[in-house]
Design a protein around this motif. Structure first.
Motif, PDB file in Angstrom:
ATOM      1  N   MET A 121      -5.481   9.575  -3.152  1.00  0.00           N
ATOM      2  CA  MET A 121      -6.144   9.510  -1.864  1.00  0.00           C
ATOM      3  C   MET A 121      -7.166   8.377  -1.813  1.00  0.00           C
ATOM      4  SD  MET A 121      -4.625  11.385  -0.044  1.00  0.00           S
ATOM      5  CE  MET A 121      -4.548  12.736   1.035  1.00  0.00           C
ATOM      6  N   GLU A 122      -7.688   7.985  -2.959  1.00  0.00           N
ATOM      7  CA  GLU A 122      -8.650   6.891  -2.970  1.00  0.00           C
ATOM      8  C   GLU A 122      -8.015   5.592  -2.490  1.00  0.00           C
ATOM      9  OE1 GLU A 122     -10.625   6.511  -6.731  1.00  0.00           O
ATOM     10  OE2 GLU A 122     -10.988   8.648  -6.845  1.00  0.00           O
ATOM     11  N   LEU A 123      -6.747   5.399  -2.835  1.00  0.00           N
ATOM     12  CA  LEU A 123      -6.034   4.205  -2.409  1.00  0.00           C
ATOM     13  C   LEU A 123      -5.932   4.159  -0.886  1.00  0.00           C
ATOM     14  CD1 LEU A 123      -4.491   1.691  -3.311  1.00  0.00           C
ATOM     15  CD2 LEU A 123      -2.439   3.103  -3.461  1.00  0.00           C
ATOM     16  N   LYS A 124      -5.593   5.285  -0.284  1.00  0.00           N
ATOM     17  CA  LYS A 124      -5.485   5.352   1.175  1.00  0.00           C
ATOM     18  C   LYS A 124      -6.841   5.062   1.808  1.00  0.00           C
ATOM     19  CE  LYS A 124      -4.279   9.319   3.126  1.00  0.00           C
ATOM     20  NZ  LYS A 124      -3.627  10.406   3.911  1.00  0.00           N
ATOM     21  N   GLU A 125      -7.889   5.631   1.274  1.00  0.00           N
ATOM     22  CA  GLU A 125      -9.229   5.399   1.818  1.00  0.00           C
ATOM     23  C   GLU A 125      -9.625   3.926   1.698  1.00  0.00           C
ATOM     24  OE1 GLU A 125     -10.949   7.586   3.582  1.00  0.00           O
ATOM     25  OE2 GLU A 125      -9.282   8.955   3.270  1.00  0.00           O
ATOM     26  N   ALA A 126      -9.268   3.297   0.590  1.00  0.00           N
ATOM     27  CA  ALA A 126      -9.572   1.873   0.412  1.00  0.00           C
ATOM     28  C   ALA A 126      -8.833   1.037   1.455  1.00  0.00           C
ATOM     29  CB  ALA A 126      -9.203   1.430  -0.993  1.00  0.00           C
ATOM     30  N   TYR A 127      -7.562   1.358   1.690  1.00  0.00           N
ATOM     31  CA  TYR A 127      -6.793   0.642   2.706  1.00  0.00           C
ATOM     32  C   TYR A 127      -7.424   0.819   4.083  1.00  0.00           C
ATOM     33  CZ  TYR A 127      -2.813   0.132  -0.549  1.00  0.00           C
ATOM     34  OH  TYR A 127      -2.000  -0.195  -1.596  1.00  0.00           O
ATOM     35  N   LEU A 128      -7.774   2.047   4.402  1.00  0.00           N
ATOM     36  CA  LEU A 128      -8.340   2.326   5.726  1.00  0.00           C
ATOM     37  C   LEU A 128      -9.702   1.658   5.901  1.00  0.00           C
ATOM     38  CD1 LEU A 128      -7.270   6.049   6.126  1.00  0.00           C
ATOM     39  CD2 LEU A 128      -6.342   4.071   7.353  1.00  0.00           C
ATOM     40  N   ASP A 129     -10.515   1.625   4.851  1.00  0.00           N
ATOM     41  CA  ASP A 129     -11.810   0.936   4.933  1.00  0.00           C
ATOM     42  C   ASP A 129     -11.613  -0.551   5.207  1.00  0.00           C
ATOM     43  OD1 ASP A 129     -13.213   3.262   4.528  1.00  0.00           O
ATOM     44  OD2 ASP A 129     -13.581   2.905   2.400  1.00  0.00           O
ATOM     45  N   ARG A 130     -10.629  -1.136   4.535  1.00  0.00           N
ATOM     46  CA  ARG A 130     -10.352  -2.563   4.732  1.00  0.00           C
ATOM     47  C   ARG A 130      -9.869  -2.815   6.158  1.00  0.00           C
ATOM     48  NH1 ARG A 130      -5.742  -4.712   1.789  1.00  0.00           N
ATOM     49  NH2 ARG A 130      -5.022  -6.045   3.430  1.00  0.00           N
ATOM     50  N   VAL A 131      -9.055  -1.913   6.671  1.00  0.00           N
ATOM     51  CA  VAL A 131      -8.539  -2.052   8.029  1.00  0.00           C
ATOM     52  C   VAL A 131      -9.685  -2.052   9.029  1.00  0.00           C
ATOM     53  CG1 VAL A 131      -7.269  -0.816   9.834  1.00  0.00           C
ATOM     54  CG2 VAL A 131      -6.232  -1.152   7.595  1.00  0.00           C
TER      55      VAL A 131
ATOM     56  N   GLU B 244      -2.345   4.835  12.187  1.00  0.00           N
ATOM     57  CA  GLU B 244      -2.308   6.290  12.348  1.00  0.00           C
ATOM     58  C   GLU B 244      -1.317   6.921  11.373  1.00  0.00           C
ATOM     59  OE1 GLU B 244      -1.465   6.587  16.520  1.00  0.00           O
ATOM     60  OE2 GLU B 244      -3.575   6.347  17.069  1.00  0.00           O
ATOM     61  N   LEU B 245      -0.183   6.267  11.156  1.00  0.00           N
ATOM     62  CA  LEU B 245       0.781   6.757  10.169  1.00  0.00           C
ATOM     63  C   LEU B 245       0.188   6.711   8.765  1.00  0.00           C
ATOM     64  CD1 LEU B 245       4.098   5.120  11.442  1.00  0.00           C
ATOM     65  CD2 LEU B 245       3.493   7.545  11.494  1.00  0.00           C
ATOM     66  N   LEU B 246      -0.581   5.663   8.496  1.00  0.00           N
ATOM     67  CA  LEU B 246      -1.230   5.548   7.192  1.00  0.00           C
ATOM     68  C   LEU B 246      -2.245   6.670   6.990  1.00  0.00           C
ATOM     69  CD1 LEU B 246      -1.681   3.999   4.552  1.00  0.00           C
ATOM     70  CD2 LEU B 246      -3.283   2.518   5.787  1.00  0.00           C
ATOM     71  N   GLU B 247      -2.984   6.980   8.031  1.00  0.00           N
ATOM     72  CA  GLU B 247      -3.962   8.071   7.942  1.00  0.00           C
ATOM     73  C   GLU B 247      -3.309   9.402   7.589  1.00  0.00           C
ATOM     74  OE1 GLU B 247      -7.456   6.736  11.047  1.00  0.00           O
ATOM     75  OE2 GLU B 247      -5.716   7.783  11.837  1.00  0.00           O
ATOM     76  N   ASP B 248      -2.102   9.618   8.112  1.00  0.00           N
ATOM     77  CA  ASP B 248      -1.405  10.881   7.902  1.00  0.00           C
ATOM     78  C   ASP B 248      -0.426  10.851   6.724  1.00  0.00           C
ATOM     79  OD1 ASP B 248      -2.740  11.850  10.122  1.00  0.00           O
ATOM     80  OD2 ASP B 248      -1.107  11.336  11.502  1.00  0.00           O
ATOM     81  N   ALA B 249      -0.326   9.708   6.047  1.00  0.00           N
ATOM     82  CA  ALA B 249       0.683   9.548   4.996  1.00  0.00           C
ATOM     83  C   ALA B 249       0.404  10.429   3.783  1.00  0.00           C
ATOM     84  CB  ALA B 249       0.738   8.089   4.557  1.00  0.00           C
ATOM     85  N   GLU B 250       1.487  10.946   3.245  1.00  0.00           N
ATOM     86  CA  GLU B 250       1.418  11.691   1.988  1.00  0.00           C
ATOM     87  C   GLU B 250       1.279  10.685   0.845  1.00  0.00           C
ATOM     88  OE1 GLU B 250       1.336  15.006   1.806  1.00  0.00           O
ATOM     89  OE2 GLU B 250       1.489  15.125   3.979  1.00  0.00           O
ATOM     90  N   THR B 251       0.872  11.150  -0.309  1.00  0.00           N
ATOM     91  CA  THR B 251       0.620  10.284  -1.452  1.00  0.00           C
ATOM     92  C   THR B 251       1.808   9.380  -1.769  1.00  0.00           C
ATOM     93  OG1 THR B 251      -0.864  11.951  -2.363  1.00  0.00           O
ATOM     94  CG2 THR B 251      -0.078  10.268  -3.875  1.00  0.00           C
ATOM     95  N   ASP B 252       3.010   9.911  -1.729  1.00  0.00           N
ATOM     96  CA  ASP B 252       4.189   9.118  -2.074  1.00  0.00           C
ATOM     97  C   ASP B 252       4.593   8.128  -0.981  1.00  0.00           C
ATOM     98  OD1 ASP B 252       4.947  11.226  -0.403  1.00  0.00           O
ATOM     99  OD2 ASP B 252       6.952  11.344  -1.267  1.00  0.00           O
ATOM    100  N   GLN B 253       3.982   8.211   0.180  1.00  0.00           N
ATOM    101  CA  GLN B 253       4.303   7.318   1.287  1.00  0.00           C
ATOM    102  C   GLN B 253       3.238   6.243   1.519  1.00  0.00           C
ATOM    103  OE1 GLN B 253       4.321  10.292   4.320  1.00  0.00           O
ATOM    104  NE2 GLN B 253       6.536  10.603   4.205  1.00  0.00           N
ATOM    105  N   ILE B 254       2.147   6.337   0.821  1.00  0.00           N
ATOM    106  CA  ILE B 254       1.001   5.462   1.102  1.00  0.00           C
ATOM    107  C   ILE B 254       1.347   3.989   0.961  1.00  0.00           C
ATOM    108  CG2 ILE B 254      -1.307   4.783   0.318  1.00  0.00           C
ATOM    109  CD1 ILE B 254      -1.832   7.735  -0.249  1.00  0.00           C
ATOM    110  N   GLU B 255       1.971   3.623  -0.138  1.00  0.00           N
ATOM    111  CA  GLU B 255       2.238   2.196  -0.379  1.00  0.00           C
ATOM    112  C   GLU B 255       3.163   1.611   0.688  1.00  0.00           C
ATOM    113  OE1 GLU B 255       1.569  -1.393  -1.938  1.00  0.00           O
ATOM    114  OE2 GLU B 255       0.588   0.439  -2.595  1.00  0.00           O
TER     115      GLU B 255
ATOM    116  N   ALA C 249       3.793  -1.659   5.769  1.00  0.00           N
ATOM    117  CA  ALA C 249       4.174  -1.744   7.183  1.00  0.00           C
ATOM    118  C   ALA C 249       2.962  -2.056   8.055  1.00  0.00           C
ATOM    119  CB  ALA C 249       4.837  -0.451   7.626  1.00  0.00           C
ATOM    120  N   ALA C 250       1.820  -1.464   7.740  1.00  0.00           N
ATOM    121  CA  ALA C 250       0.594  -1.739   8.489  1.00  0.00           C
ATOM    122  C   ALA C 250       0.154  -3.184   8.282  1.00  0.00           C
ATOM    123  CB  ALA C 250      -0.518  -0.774   8.082  1.00  0.00           C
ATOM    124  N   GLU C 251       0.319  -3.697   7.063  1.00  0.00           N
ATOM    125  CA  GLU C 251      -0.051  -5.088   6.775  1.00  0.00           C
ATOM    126  C   GLU C 251       0.824  -6.058   7.568  1.00  0.00           C
ATOM    127  OE1 GLU C 251      -2.427  -6.767   4.828  1.00  0.00           O
ATOM    128  OE2 GLU C 251      -3.382  -4.802   4.920  1.00  0.00           O
TER     129      GLU C 251
END
Length: 90
Positions: free
Chosen positions: A1-11, A59-70, A75-77
């Motif tokens: 989950m830290e990875l997702k939070e890092a991505y979202l902070d950068r966004v 929004e998809l990234l926010e709701d993504a499961e751990t295996d879908q984050i990357e 796709a968001a990038e």
């Protein structure tokens, strides 16, 4: 989950920077004649569409499961790069 939070902070930071660019563009367009605004109508519409796509991807990234984050992040990038380029082209 830290990875997702890092991505979202950068966004958030990237969106804030882009928002500043868009505000500057709005200011320049406000000073233009109607004919110039009409000339760029489709470019502006493209930017709006790219922003909607980017927002959907985030929004998809926010709701993504751990295996879908990357994959979701990639796709968001891609959507972000399209949006950034569209704003730069204006």
């Amino acid at each position: 989950m830290e990875l997702k939070e890092a991505y979202l902070d950068r966004v958030v930071g990237e969106v804030e920077d882009l928002a500043a660019q868009v505000m500057a563009l709005k200011g320049r367009f406000a000073k233009q004649k109607v004919s110039v605004k009409l000339e760029h109508y489709w470019e502006l519409e493209y930017v709006r569409n790219r922003f909607s796509e980017f927002k959907r991807r985030v929004e998809l990234l926010e709701d993504a499961e751990t295996d879908q984050i990357e994959a979701t992040h990639i796709a968001a990038e891609v959507a972000w790069k399209d949006l950034s380029k569209a704003v730069e082209n204006l």
